[in-house]
Scaffold this motif. Sequence first.
Motif, short mmCIF file in Angstrom:
data_model
loop_
_atom_site.label_atom_id
_atom_site.label_comp_id
_atom_site.label_asym_id
_atom_site.label_seq_id
_atom_site.Cartn_x
_atom_site.Cartn_y
_atom_site.Cartn_z
N ILE A 140 15.49 -45.96 -47.23
CA ILE A 140 14.88 -45.23 -46.11
C ILE A 140 13.76 -46.08 -45.52
N LEU A 141 13.89 -46.34 -44.22
CA LEU A 141 12.82 -47.01 -43.49
C LEU A 141 11.99 -45.92 -42.83
N PRO A 142 10.76 -45.66 -43.30
CA PRO A 142 9.99 -44.53 -42.77
C PRO A 142 9.77 -44.64 -41.26
N GLY A 143 10.05 -43.56 -40.55
CA GLY A 143 9.85 -43.55 -39.11
C GLY A 143 10.86 -42.63 -38.44
N LYS A 144 10.49 -42.16 -37.25
CA LYS A 144 11.40 -41.32 -36.47
C LYS A 144 12.43 -42.19 -35.76
N VAL A 160 12.60 -54.97 -35.79
CA VAL A 160 12.14 -56.01 -36.73
C VAL A 160 11.89 -55.42 -38.12
N ARG A 161 11.51 -54.16 -38.17
CA ARG A 161 11.33 -53.53 -39.48
C ARG A 161 12.67 -53.41 -40.20
N ILE A 162 13.71 -53.13 -39.43
CA ILE A 162 15.06 -53.09 -40.04
C ILE A 162 15.47 -54.48 -40.50
N LEU A 163 15.19 -55.50 -39.71
CA LEU A 163 15.53 -56.86 -40.13
C LEU A 163 14.78 -57.25 -41.40
N GLY A 164 13.50 -56.87 -41.48
CA GLY A 164 12.75 -57.14 -42.70
C GLY A 164 13.33 -56.43 -43.91
N ALA A 165 13.73 -55.15 -43.70
CA ALA A 165 14.35 -54.40 -44.79
C ALA A 165 15.67 -55.04 -45.21
N LEU A 166 16.43 -55.53 -44.23
CA LEU A 166 17.72 -56.15 -44.55
C LEU A 166 17.53 -57.43 -45.37
N ALA A 167 16.44 -58.13 -45.13
CA ALA A 167 16.16 -59.33 -45.94
C ALA A 167 15.95 -58.95 -47.40
N LYS A 168 15.42 -57.76 -47.64
CA LYS A 168 15.28 -57.28 -49.02
C LYS A 168 16.64 -56.85 -49.59
N ILE A 169 17.47 -56.23 -48.74
CA ILE A 169 18.77 -55.72 -49.20
C ILE A 169 19.75 -56.86 -49.48
N ALA A 170 19.78 -57.86 -48.63
CA ALA A 170 20.76 -58.96 -48.77
C ALA A 170 20.04 -60.31 -48.71
N PRO A 171 19.21 -60.62 -49.69
CA PRO A 171 18.41 -61.87 -49.64
C PRO A 171 19.26 -63.13 -49.70
N ILE A 176 13.54 -63.67 -45.86
CA ILE A 176 12.49 -63.14 -45.00
C ILE A 176 11.89 -64.26 -44.14
N ASP A 177 11.91 -65.48 -44.64
CA ASP A 177 11.41 -66.59 -43.82
C ASP A 177 12.34 -66.85 -42.63
N ALA A 178 13.65 -66.77 -42.87
CA ALA A 178 14.59 -66.98 -41.77
C ALA A 178 14.48 -65.84 -40.75
N VAL A 179 14.32 -64.61 -41.25
CA VAL A 179 14.14 -63.46 -40.35
C VAL A 179 12.87 -63.65 -39.52
N SER A 180 11.80 -64.07 -40.15
CA SER A 180 10.53 -64.25 -39.43
C SER A 180 10.67 -65.32 -38.35
N GLU A 181 11.34 -66.39 -38.68
CA GLU A 181 11.52 -67.47 -37.71
C GLU A 181 12.35 -67.01 -36.52
N ALA A 182 13.41 -66.25 -36.82
CA ALA A 182 14.26 -65.74 -35.73
C ALA A 182 13.49 -64.78 -34.84
N ALA A 197 7.90 -56.95 -39.76
CA ALA A 197 9.09 -57.23 -40.57
C ALA A 197 8.70 -57.51 -42.02
N ARG A 198 7.65 -58.28 -42.21
CA ARG A 198 7.23 -58.63 -43.58
C ARG A 198 6.69 -57.40 -44.33
N LYS A 199 6.02 -56.50 -43.61
CA LYS A 199 5.56 -55.27 -44.26
C LYS A 199 6.75 -54.43 -44.72
N ALA A 200 7.76 -54.32 -43.88
CA ALA A 200 8.95 -53.56 -44.27
C ALA A 200 9.62 -54.21 -45.48
N TYR A 201 9.67 -55.53 -45.49
CA TYR A 201 10.27 -56.27 -46.61
C TYR A 201 9.54 -55.95 -47.91
#
Length: 424
Positions: A140-144, A160-171, A176-182, A197-201
């Motif tokens: 669950i990514l907190p938010g409406k 970007v919060r979803i992308l950060g979460a996805l970096a945790k799900i499928a590292p 997270i570095d590649a996500v941040s750069e993108a 994104a990093r906070k979500a991660y």
Amino acid sequence: MAHLICEVVYRGIFQKNLASRITRGIVLSARKAGRWGIAFGRYGDSPQRNGIPAKDFAIVADSKEELEQHMARYEPKELHVTICVDDTLGKGVESWAWYGLQPINRLLLPDGHLLVTSTQSPDDLLKDIHTKDSPYHLWILPGKASFGGLWVYKEDHTEVRILGALAKIAPQFLSIDAVSEAIREAEWGSDLKVDSARKAYERIESRPVRITEGNPETPYAFELPRWWEMREGVTIPSLPIGKPIEGTKGYRPERSTVFKKFSTRTMRPVIDFDTCVKCTLCWLQCPDSCFDVMPDGLYDANMESCCGCGVCEAVCPVHNCITMVNEAAFEDNASQWEMWRRDKDAYKVWLTEKIQDKVHVARSHGFRYRGQYEEELASGSDLGGRPVTEGIPGENAEEKGLPSTVHVHESASIVTGIPEAPGA
């Protein structure tokens, strides 16, 4: 050789740009890590219908050859990750090329991942999400739900919060570095979004779901005609005339037996039958003829036909007689009028609870007036959504305790910054 297949399930039009940014962000992040990828989408129904469930996809692979192998199909049939950007879609989706209600977790592989943006708890979400014959992980990514209104994207960092979460799900596919750069290089990116994104991660956590957990109901389905049962040529039979109910005291219009509209709904009307003046405006103005005429002259919104557009609430002249409430607050499509007729006191308690639940009520499936987007940005709210009873336009605004002229000031385009002409 390895690959990752993701699906984004979203509300047509309202979340179109959000889904596009997520899937493109997945591919751009994968490219930063030296992998191959493709993002594509398909409409869930007529793309002009607001709120219709729709899907976008992203496929990432170690090699170009493996990516091409998975591109050779209309849409993925198995998924590693499903991303649901509106928790009311957790009840299932009835989308184009799918007949009946498709559980949100239907395509997930065993031990797959379901990521939902929501303010609900995992246990509350699982009341809606159908059971599955294999275990999976719920994130669950907190938010409406990030609704921006017609064609407009809401800059609340959901993508970007979803992308950060996805970096945790499928590292193994998205660091997270590649996500941040993108994100930093995207035309819509910024250092602030990289931080989001990093906070979500760092913060997101999963909850394992067993095969015994979830909504045990059998999803809505119907039997398709066999090829030898089809008539020659293309015919679209009209709906027959409706039928009286309880003798001739009431009337229920006939409706499609195969297309139900409730999966398009993010909110539903809650009706206070004790204050209804039987003016017929809801029945007349409903674009989907979802109101049944009851034997006592009241009007009951049929929850299998209501798409949640909110027209009935807007035209109702009585204060709080019809109130739109977040769909997540309900667990079935039962008749409100039948509930009221069985026990009026119990219905009043139920009605009051639904309307006063501000967590659910404080939501809108689109902007209600010009300039609302700018006002929300100025308020600094990153959760989005104003109370749905605010900004109701038209002659009934004052009847609902709202000033009818407060939102008619000149506003600037969020794209160009140039003041928009009246009526533009």
